[in-house]
Design an enzyme around this catalytic site. Structure first.
Site, PDB file in Angstrom:
ATOM      1  N   SER A   1      -2.789   0.174  14.653  1.00 39.20           N
ATOM      2  CA  SER A   1      -3.423   1.464  14.923  1.00 39.20           C
ATOM      3  C   SER A   1      -3.637   1.590  16.424  1.00 39.20           C
ATOM      4  CB  SER A   1      -4.775   1.537  14.209  1.00 39.20           C
ATOM      5  OG  SER A   1      -5.518   2.658  14.683  1.00 39.20           O
TER       6      SER A   1
ATOM      7  N   LYS B   1      -7.180  -4.461  13.505  1.00 36.68           N
ATOM      8  CA  LYS B   1      -5.926  -3.893  14.010  1.00 36.68           C
ATOM      9  C   LYS B   1      -5.507  -4.551  15.321  1.00 36.68           C
ATOM     10  CE  LYS B   1      -5.071  -1.024  10.623  1.00 36.68           C
ATOM     11  NZ  LYS B   1      -3.921  -1.288   9.725  1.00 36.68           N
TER      12      LYS B   1
ATOM     13  N   GLY C   1       0.819  -1.212   0.000  1.00 40.88           N
ATOM     14  CA  GLY C   1       0.000   0.000   0.000  1.00 40.88           C
ATOM     15  C   GLY C   1       0.848   1.255   0.000  1.00 40.88           C
TER      16      GLY C   1
ATOM     17  N   TYR D   1     -12.649  -2.476  11.684  1.00 40.26           N
ATOM     18  CA  TYR D   1     -11.280  -1.938  11.596  1.00 40.26           C
ATOM     19  C   TYR D   1     -10.520  -2.179  12.900  1.00 40.26           C
ATOM     20  CZ  TYR D   1      -7.568   1.568  10.900  1.00 40.26           C
ATOM     21  OH  TYR D   1      -6.358   2.211  10.783  1.00 40.26           O
TER      22      TYR D   1
ATOM     23  N   ILE E   1      -3.364  10.284  11.600  1.00 41.56           N
ATOM     24  CA  ILE E   1      -2.287  10.794  10.746  1.00 41.56           C
ATOM     25  C   ILE E   1      -2.940  11.463   9.536  1.00 41.56           C
ATOM     26  CG2 ILE E   1      -0.216  10.144   9.441  1.00 41.56           C
ATOM     27  CD1 ILE E   1      -0.047   9.522  12.499  1.00 41.56           C
TER      28      ILE E   1
ATOM     29  N   ASN F   1       1.681  -2.406   5.391  1.00 37.36           N
ATOM     30  CA  ASN F   1       1.043  -1.105   5.609  1.00 37.36           C
ATOM     31  C   ASN F   1      -0.339  -1.004   4.965  1.00 37.36           C
ATOM     32  OD1 ASN F   1       1.080   2.054   5.840  1.00 37.36           O
ATOM     33  ND2 ASN F   1       0.839   1.618   3.654  1.00 37.36           N
TER      34      ASN F   1
HETATM   35  P1  NAD Z   1      -3.945   5.592   2.748  1.00 34.59           P
HETATM   36  O1  NAD Z   1      -5.349   5.333   2.367  1.00 34.59           O
HETATM   37  O2  NAD Z   1      -3.209   6.707   2.092  1.00 34.59           O
HETATM   38  O3  NAD Z   1      -3.063   4.278   2.555  1.00 34.59           O
HETATM   39  C1  NAD Z   1      -3.576   2.970   2.492  1.00 34.59           C
HETATM   40  C2  NAD Z   1      -3.000   2.347   1.241  1.00 34.59           C
HETATM   41  O4  NAD Z   1      -3.333   0.951   1.203  1.00 34.59           O
HETATM   42  C3  NAD Z   1      -3.584   2.984  -0.027  1.00 34.59           C
HETATM   43  O5  NAD Z   1      -2.535   3.313  -0.920  1.00 34.59           O
HETATM   44  C4  NAD Z   1      -4.467   1.883  -0.584  1.00 34.59           C
HETATM   45  O6  NAD Z   1      -4.580   1.906  -1.995  1.00 34.59           O
HETATM   46  C5  NAD Z   1      -3.715   0.650  -0.120  1.00 34.59           C
HETATM   47  N1  NAD Z   1      -4.563  -0.538  -0.134  1.00 34.59           N
HETATM   48  C6  NAD Z   1      -5.830  -0.649   0.331  1.00 34.59           C
HETATM   49  N2  NAD Z   1      -6.278  -1.890   0.132  1.00 34.59           N
HETATM   50  C7  NAD Z   1      -5.274  -2.566  -0.469  1.00 34.59           C
HETATM   51  C8  NAD Z   1      -5.140  -3.900  -0.920  1.00 34.59           C
HETATM   52  N3  NAD Z   1      -6.150  -4.771  -0.801  1.00 34.59           N
HETATM   53  N4  NAD Z   1      -3.966  -4.280  -1.481  1.00 34.59           N
HETATM   54  C9  NAD Z   1      -2.943  -3.395  -1.615  1.00 34.59           C
HETATM   55  N5  NAD Z   1      -3.019  -2.115  -1.204  1.00 34.59           N
HETATM   56  C10 NAD Z   1      -4.173  -1.721  -0.639  1.00 34.59           C
HETATM   57  O7  NAD Z   1      -3.956   5.799   4.320  1.00 34.59           O
HETATM   58  P2  NAD Z   1      -2.785   5.681   5.399  1.00 34.59           P
HETATM   59  O8  NAD Z   1      -3.246   6.452   6.553  1.00 34.59           O
HETATM   60  O9  NAD Z   1      -1.470   5.967   4.808  1.00 34.59           O
HETATM   61  O10 NAD Z   1      -2.862   4.135   5.804  1.00 34.59           O
HETATM   62  C11 NAD Z   1      -1.724   3.288   5.869  1.00 34.59           C
HETATM   63  C12 NAD Z   1      -1.853   2.342   7.048  1.00 34.59           C
HETATM   64  O11 NAD Z   1      -1.816   3.095   8.248  1.00 34.59           O
HETATM   65  C13 NAD Z   1      -3.163   1.552   7.078  1.00 34.59           C
HETATM   66  O12 NAD Z   1      -2.898   0.223   7.463  1.00 34.59           O
HETATM   67  C14 NAD Z   1      -3.959   2.266   8.140  1.00 34.59           C
HETATM   68  O13 NAD Z   1      -4.912   1.434   8.736  1.00 34.59           O
HETATM   69  C15 NAD Z   1      -2.865   2.664   9.092  1.00 34.59           C
HETATM   70  N6  NAD Z   1      -3.223   3.741  10.017  1.00 34.59           N
HETATM   71  C16 NAD Z   1      -3.595   4.958   9.551  1.00 34.59           C
HETATM   72  C17 NAD Z   1      -3.941   5.953  10.457  1.00 34.59           C
HETATM   73  C18 NAD Z   1      -4.382   7.314  10.007  1.00 34.59           C
HETATM   74  O14 NAD Z   1      -4.914   8.056  10.849  1.00 34.59           O
HETATM   75  N7  NAD Z   1      -4.190   7.711   8.768  1.00 34.59           N
HETATM   76  C19 NAD Z   1      -3.868   5.693  11.837  1.00 34.59           C
HETATM   77  C20 NAD Z   1      -3.466   4.442  12.272  1.00 34.59           C
HETATM   78  C21 NAD Z   1      -3.142   3.475  11.353  1.00 34.59           C
END
Ligand code: NAD
Length: 251
Positions: free
Chosen positions: A143, A160, A14, A156, A189, A91
């Site tokens: 998370s 996690k 991702g 979700y 984030i 990720n």
């Molecule tokens: P984001 O949506 O920019 O990134 C998620 C990425 O995963 C995207 O590029 C998406 O296309 C890709 N993706 C989704 N399903 C997929 C699949 N089946 N196969 C391959 N790729 C796939 O958001 P982000 O915040 O950068 O999220 C990244 C990670 O961080 C995630 O696991 C999310 O749960 C975790 N996270 C995010 C936050 C936040 O507040 N943004 C907080 C805690 C954890």
């Protein structure tokens, strides 16, 4: 002085956007060759590759849906055909905001299929190759909600929390093989995953009770991931680091 990951190959799932993209760039800046996995995001993935190459690094984009077992198997075959994989960052993730009683079987399977089974699947493929080599490091992106829980986000949060259990169990099972498996549990984030109405610092402070009263940046999470993968973290395994502004202080 040589960069931290010179000669090593990393896969970030991702990685076309957000935290994954920032992590891919940070690993490349420290000398790693980086595979940028994405699902149906050719253009942003290629832009990340171009940015790394323009900075003197080495990267490739590779498409695979982490919820698809055959696609993931093919991705690992293709990567290992180029050379051994040393570092894995799980990720890729999706989020779903829905009242629990409206969360269908399909919703549940979709979220758990990406956020938990995707991590399980990539860990299996990576560890099957790392174990005989007796080296490697993995970071799984969980998370703070995996600890805290949150109404309307049950699938979700469950996924996690599962990632946290998976990380700790694998850390125990593969420690004797010289493989370290850690996680990060970020707070909110500033990425596409956080909806715009939840982006204000006021909302962070009042609704989420985040002591630092601001969103984190993808780079702040990437820094924690890079540390956990690096030799600097040689005595860390089964740990969850929390770049979270103080939202959760229990682990
Ligand atoms: P984001 O949506 O920019 O990134 C998620 C990425 O995963 C995207 O590029 C998406 O296309 C890709 N993706 C989704 N399903 C997929 C699949 N089946 N196969 C391959 N790729 C796939 O958001 P982000 O915040 O950068 O999220 C990244 C990670 O961080 C995630 O696991 C999310 O749960 C975790 N996270 C995010 C936050 C936040 O507040 N943004 C907080 C805690 C954890």
């Amino acid at each position: 002085m040589a960069a931290v990951f010179t000669g090593q190959t990393a896969l970030v799932t991702g990685a076309a956007t957000g935290i994954g993209r920032a992590t891919a760039l940070a690993l490349a800046a420290e000398g790693a060759r980086v595979w940028i996995n994405h699902r149906n995001q050719h253009d942003p993935a290629e832009r990340a590759v171009e940015q790394i190459i323009a900075s003197g690094g080495c990267a490739w984009a590779i498409e695979a849906d982490v919820s698809d077992p055959a696609a993931v198997a093919a991705m690992f075959e293709a990567i290992e055909a180029h050379g051994p994989l040393d570092l894995l960052v799980n990720n890729a993730g999706v989020i779903l905001e829905k009242p629990f009683l409206e969360t269908s079987e399909e919703d549940w399977a979709m979220v758990l299929g990406v956020d938990l089974a995707g991590v399980y699947r990539c860990c299996r493929h990576a560890l099957a190759r790392m174990q005989p080599r007796r080296s490697g490091a993995i970071v799984n992106v969980a998370s703070d909600l995996g600890f805290l829980g949150r109404e309307q986000y049950t699938a979700y949060c469950t996924a996690k929390a599962g990632v946290i259990g998976l990380t700790r169990s694998l850390a125990r099972e593969f420690a004797a093989d010289g493989i370290r498996i850690n996680g990060v549990a970020p707070g909110p984030i500033a990425t596409a995953m956080v909806s715009p109405e939840h982006m204000s610092d006021e909302w962070m402070a009042q609704e989420l009770a985040i002591p630092m009263a601001r969103l984190g940046t993808p780079e702040e999470v990437a820094a924690a991931i890079v540390f956990l993968l690096s030799p600097q973290a040689s005595y860390f395994t089964g740990q969850l680091l929390g770049p979270n502004g103080g939202s959760w202080m229990g682990a």
